[in-house]
Design an enzyme around this catalytic site. Structure first.
Site, mmCIF file in Angstrom:
data_model
loop_
_atom_site.group_PDB
_atom_site.id
_atom_site.type_symbol
_atom_site.label_atom_id
_atom_site.label_comp_id
_atom_site.label_asym_id
_atom_site.label_seq_id
_atom_site.Cartn_x
_atom_site.Cartn_y
_atom_site.Cartn_z
ATOM 1 N N ARG A 18 0.837 -1.211 0.000
ATOM 2 C CA ARG A 18 0.000 0.000 0.000
ATOM 3 C C ARG A 18 0.866 1.254 0.000
ATOM 4 O O ARG A 18 0.995 1.920 -1.016
ATOM 5 C CB ARG A 18 -0.977 -0.045 1.196
ATOM 6 C CG ARG A 18 -2.161 0.896 1.060
ATOM 7 C CD ARG A 18 -1.857 2.344 1.376
ATOM 8 N NE ARG A 18 -1.274 2.537 2.699
ATOM 9 C CZ ARG A 18 -0.771 3.690 3.114
ATOM 10 N NH1 ARG A 18 -0.766 4.747 2.322
ATOM 11 N NH2 ARG A 18 -0.223 3.789 4.318
ATOM 12 N N ASP A 19 1.476 1.587 1.137
ATOM 13 C CA ASP A 19 2.282 2.818 1.213
ATOM 14 C C ASP A 19 3.398 2.757 0.175
ATOM 15 O O ASP A 19 3.759 3.768 -0.431
ATOM 16 C CB ASP A 19 2.862 2.965 2.625
ATOM 17 C CG ASP A 19 3.121 4.413 3.022
ATOM 18 O OD1 ASP A 19 3.040 5.289 2.151
ATOM 19 O OD2 ASP A 19 3.401 4.661 4.210
ATOM 20 N N HIS A 210 5.133 4.739 12.708
ATOM 21 C CA HIS A 210 5.296 4.594 11.254
ATOM 22 C C HIS A 210 6.324 5.637 10.818
ATOM 23 O O HIS A 210 6.028 6.821 10.759
ATOM 24 C CB HIS A 210 3.902 4.850 10.649
ATOM 25 C CG HIS A 210 3.801 4.856 9.175
ATOM 26 N ND1 HIS A 210 3.026 3.950 8.476
ATOM 27 C CD2 HIS A 210 4.300 5.682 8.227
ATOM 28 C CE1 HIS A 210 3.057 4.216 7.187
ATOM 29 N NE2 HIS A 210 3.828 5.256 7.007
ATOM 30 N N HIS A 212 9.181 7.106 8.122
ATOM 31 C CA HIS A 212 9.789 7.128 6.790
ATOM 32 C C HIS A 212 11.268 7.456 6.964
ATOM 33 O O HIS A 212 11.656 8.128 7.921
ATOM 34 C CB HIS A 212 9.084 8.147 5.886
ATOM 35 C CG HIS A 212 7.789 7.625 5.351
ATOM 36 N ND1 HIS A 212 7.621 7.240 4.044
ATOM 37 C CD2 HIS A 212 6.611 7.374 5.965
ATOM 38 C CE1 HIS A 212 6.384 6.785 3.866
ATOM 39 N NE2 HIS A 212 5.739 6.859 5.019
ATOM 40 N N CYS A 243 4.604 9.208 -0.139
ATOM 41 C CA CYS A 243 3.199 9.599 -0.197
ATOM 42 C C CYS A 243 3.030 10.596 -1.335
ATOM 43 O O CYS A 243 3.731 11.608 -1.388
ATOM 44 C CB CYS A 243 2.769 10.230 1.122
ATOM 45 S SG CYS A 243 1.088 10.870 1.052
ATOM 46 N N ASN A 252 9.338 4.156 3.303
ATOM 47 C CA ASN A 252 9.206 3.793 4.710
ATOM 48 C C ASN A 252 10.525 3.233 5.222
ATOM 49 O O ASN A 252 11.387 2.810 4.448
ATOM 50 C CB ASN A 252 8.163 2.677 4.863
ATOM 51 C CG ASN A 252 6.780 3.125 4.498
ATOM 52 O OD1 ASN A 252 6.405 3.093 3.332
ATOM 53 N ND2 ASN A 252 6.024 3.563 5.475
HETATM 54 N N1 COA Z 1 -13.605 4.746 -3.312
HETATM 55 C C1 COA Z 1 -13.819 4.987 -4.621
HETATM 56 N N2 COA Z 1 -14.219 6.168 -5.098
HETATM 57 C C2 COA Z 1 -14.426 7.157 -4.206
HETATM 58 C C3 COA Z 1 -14.222 6.967 -2.827
HETATM 59 C C4 COA Z 1 -13.798 5.700 -2.389
HETATM 60 N N3 COA Z 1 -13.552 5.451 -1.111
HETATM 61 N N4 COA Z 1 -14.505 8.113 -2.204
HETATM 62 C C5 COA Z 1 -14.868 9.003 -3.133
HETATM 63 N N5 COA Z 1 -14.808 8.434 -4.345
HETATM 64 C C6 COA Z 1 -15.093 9.051 -5.648
HETATM 65 C C7 COA Z 1 -16.447 9.693 -5.705
HETATM 66 O O1 COA Z 1 -17.413 8.771 -6.110
HETATM 67 C C8 COA Z 1 -16.232 10.780 -6.711
HETATM 68 O O2 COA Z 1 -16.237 10.237 -8.009
HETATM 69 P P1 COA Z 1 -16.881 11.039 -9.257
HETATM 70 O O3 COA Z 1 -16.016 12.269 -9.399
HETATM 71 O O4 COA Z 1 -16.728 10.076 -10.395
HETATM 72 O O5 COA Z 1 -18.274 11.336 -8.852
HETATM 73 C C9 COA Z 1 -14.811 11.238 -6.448
HETATM 74 O O6 COA Z 1 -14.165 10.121 -5.846
HETATM 75 C C10 COA Z 1 -14.730 12.429 -5.514
HETATM 76 O O7 COA Z 1 -15.512 12.162 -4.362
HETATM 77 P P2 COA Z 1 -15.604 13.157 -3.122
HETATM 78 O O8 COA Z 1 -16.485 12.553 -2.104
HETATM 79 O O9 COA Z 1 -15.942 14.547 -3.610
HETATM 80 O O10 COA Z 1 -14.174 13.094 -2.556
HETATM 81 P P3 COA Z 1 -12.995 14.174 -2.592
HETATM 82 O O11 COA Z 1 -12.648 14.550 -3.969
HETATM 83 O O12 COA Z 1 -13.322 15.229 -1.600
HETATM 84 O O13 COA Z 1 -11.812 13.259 -2.031
HETATM 85 C C11 COA Z 1 -11.195 11.336 -0.684
HETATM 86 C C12 COA Z 1 -11.855 12.695 -0.731
HETATM 87 C C13 COA Z 1 -10.900 11.027 0.768
HETATM 88 C C14 COA Z 1 -12.124 10.297 -1.271
HETATM 89 C C15 COA Z 1 -9.891 11.342 -1.541
HETATM 90 O O14 COA Z 1 -9.168 12.517 -1.269
HETATM 91 C C16 COA Z 1 -9.033 10.143 -1.281
HETATM 92 O O15 COA Z 1 -9.370 9.035 -1.661
HETATM 93 N N6 COA Z 1 -7.868 10.334 -0.614
HETATM 94 C C17 COA Z 1 -6.984 9.259 -0.251
HETATM 95 C C18 COA Z 1 -5.574 9.667 -0.405
HETATM 96 C C19 COA Z 1 -4.631 8.557 0.002
HETATM 97 O O16 COA Z 1 -4.880 7.378 -0.158
HETATM 98 N N7 COA Z 1 -3.498 8.973 0.557
HETATM 99 C C20 COA Z 1 -2.508 8.086 0.961
HETATM 100 C C21 COA Z 1 -2.651 7.641 2.350
HETATM 101 S S1 COA Z 1 -1.544 8.470 3.459
HETATM 102 ZN ZN ZN Z 2 3.661 6.347 5.223
#
Ligand code: COA
Ligand code: ZN
Length: 314
Positions: A18-19, A210, A212, A243, A252
């Site tokens: 994942r990370d 955790h 890095h 990230c 990491n």
């Molecule tokens: N799985 C799949 N699709 C998702 C989802 C999920 N968990 N959550 C939201 N979406 C989709 C929505 O359906 C939407 O799709 P569309 O544009 O086709 O309608 C789009 O993503 C945006 O949704 P929204 O609710 O407006 O989310 P956002 O744009 O505000 O983003 C997160 C919020 C949290 C969903 C997004 O920023 C994210 O996934 N971040 C994770 C980042 C990450 O993994 N970082 C690493 C870890 S440290």
């Molecule tokens: Zn990390």
């Protein structure tokens, strides 16, 4: 080895799939992700962070989370963990058969905004619903706190802010915390400060760290935390990682580097270092680049030398 506070056993959460992979530009096939996870299971990792059910627009490399999770081997007695940012992610995780999730927020507002596009308050509200459903379904729930040792946007992060967000997550009923140095800026004195502050609110059995290794301090920070009695650490095979939302963040703490250190100190992990290297070797081949881990690189070179000597004398 005698040390008054050092744990005798450490639990490693392997976050390479994942990370590690989320930051790789090279697309890795679903088959190869599954093979990588299964090789890590072969090595005996007790907790495997297999993938994340986040928006595929945010992290394209994790778009196949459902298929990866459904098809990886799940060995008895091990925890197969996935990241879930919201209710949508939890729905997808449940469909794939997930039994352990990690929600994730940050100790700094700017990073929470960049990573999950929410304020810290909004993330805690979102997670309240997610954690409640997951616990009602009998799942194991972890909560990760990014930027606890420094933020790429804000700089220093007060220890009081780390403590406050940890307390709020514990109030939601999570089983374990993972407190992260997302951009690898921390030094051991900070580890003493953060762990010292968190000890008042988190039992050590529920506190993971955790690190890095961006500035080469991950092992030094881990040793400081071991001295405080912390016995849960996130690491990635070969030192993969970074990230996409943290400029300049690199891998990491490498699992091989930590295993070499711990096993050398007589601290048990239940992980077979040689088999762990097999998983790293596999993914290095798929990525087509060398890995950052010092121990991996040295042990591979020593094996290659031994093989050459054996061939020469055969
Ligand atoms: N799985 C799949 N699709 C998702 C989802 C999920 N968990 N959550 C939201 N979406 C989709 C929505 O359906 C939407 O799709 P569309 O544009 O086709 O309608 C789009 O993503 C945006 O949704 P929204 O609710 O407006 O989310 P956002 O744009 O505000 O983003 C997160 C919020 C949290 C969903 C997004 O920023 C994210 O996934 N971040 C994770 C980042 C990450 O993994 N970082 C690493 C870890 S440290
Ligand atoms: Zn990390």
């Amino acid at each position: 080895m005698y040390h008054p506070t050092m744990p005798k056993r450490v639990t490693i959460c392997e976050v390479g799939p994942r990370d590690g992979l989320q930051n790789e530009a090279t697309p890795i096939s679903t088959e190869d992700k599954i093979r990588f996870c299964d090789l890590l299971s072969d090595a005996g990792v007790p907790i495997l962070e297999a993938t994340s059910f986040v928006s595929p627009k945010a992290v394209p490399q994790m778009a196949d989370a459902g298929e990866v999770f459904a098809r990886i081997r799940k060995d008895d007695g091990r925890t197969y963990l996935v990241l879930v940012p919201n209710e949508r992610g939890l729905d997808r995780a449940i469909d794939a058969g997930v039994r352990a999730i990690a929600v994730f927020t940050a100790a700094s507002e700017a990073f929470a905004q960049a990573n999950i596009r929410m304020t810290i308050d909004a993330s805690v509200s979102t997670f309240a619903g997610v954690v409640k459903r997951a616990k009602a379904d009998g799942m194991w729930v972890r909560a990760a706190v990014s930027t606890a040792f420094g933020c790429p946007f804000q700089g220093d992060v007060p220890v009081a802010d780390v403590k406050r967000v940890c307390e709020r997550l514990l109030e939601l009923g999570v089983d374990e915390l993972s407190v992260a140095d997302t951009i690898g800026v921390g030094t051991p004195n900070q580890v003493f400060d953060v762990v010292g502050a968190l000890r008042d609110v988190v039992p050590l059995d529920k506190l993971g760290l955790h690190f890095h290794d961006t500035r080469g301090t991950a092992l030094a920070n881990t040793l400081a935390a071991l001295e405080c009695g912390v016995h849960i650490y996130d690491t990635s095979a070969g030192g993969l990682g970074g990230c996409p939302f943290a400029p300049g963040a690199t891998g990491n703490c490498a699992t091989e580097d930590l295993l070499y250190l711990l096993h050398g100190m007589g601290i048990e992990t239940g992980i077979d270092l040689a088999k762990l290297r097999t998983a790293s070797r596999f993914i290095a081949g798929r990525l087509g680049r060398p890995l950052a881990s010092r121990a991996y690189t040295a042990l591979e070179a020593a094996d290659a030398r031994d093989a050459r000597l054996a061939a020469a004398t055969a």
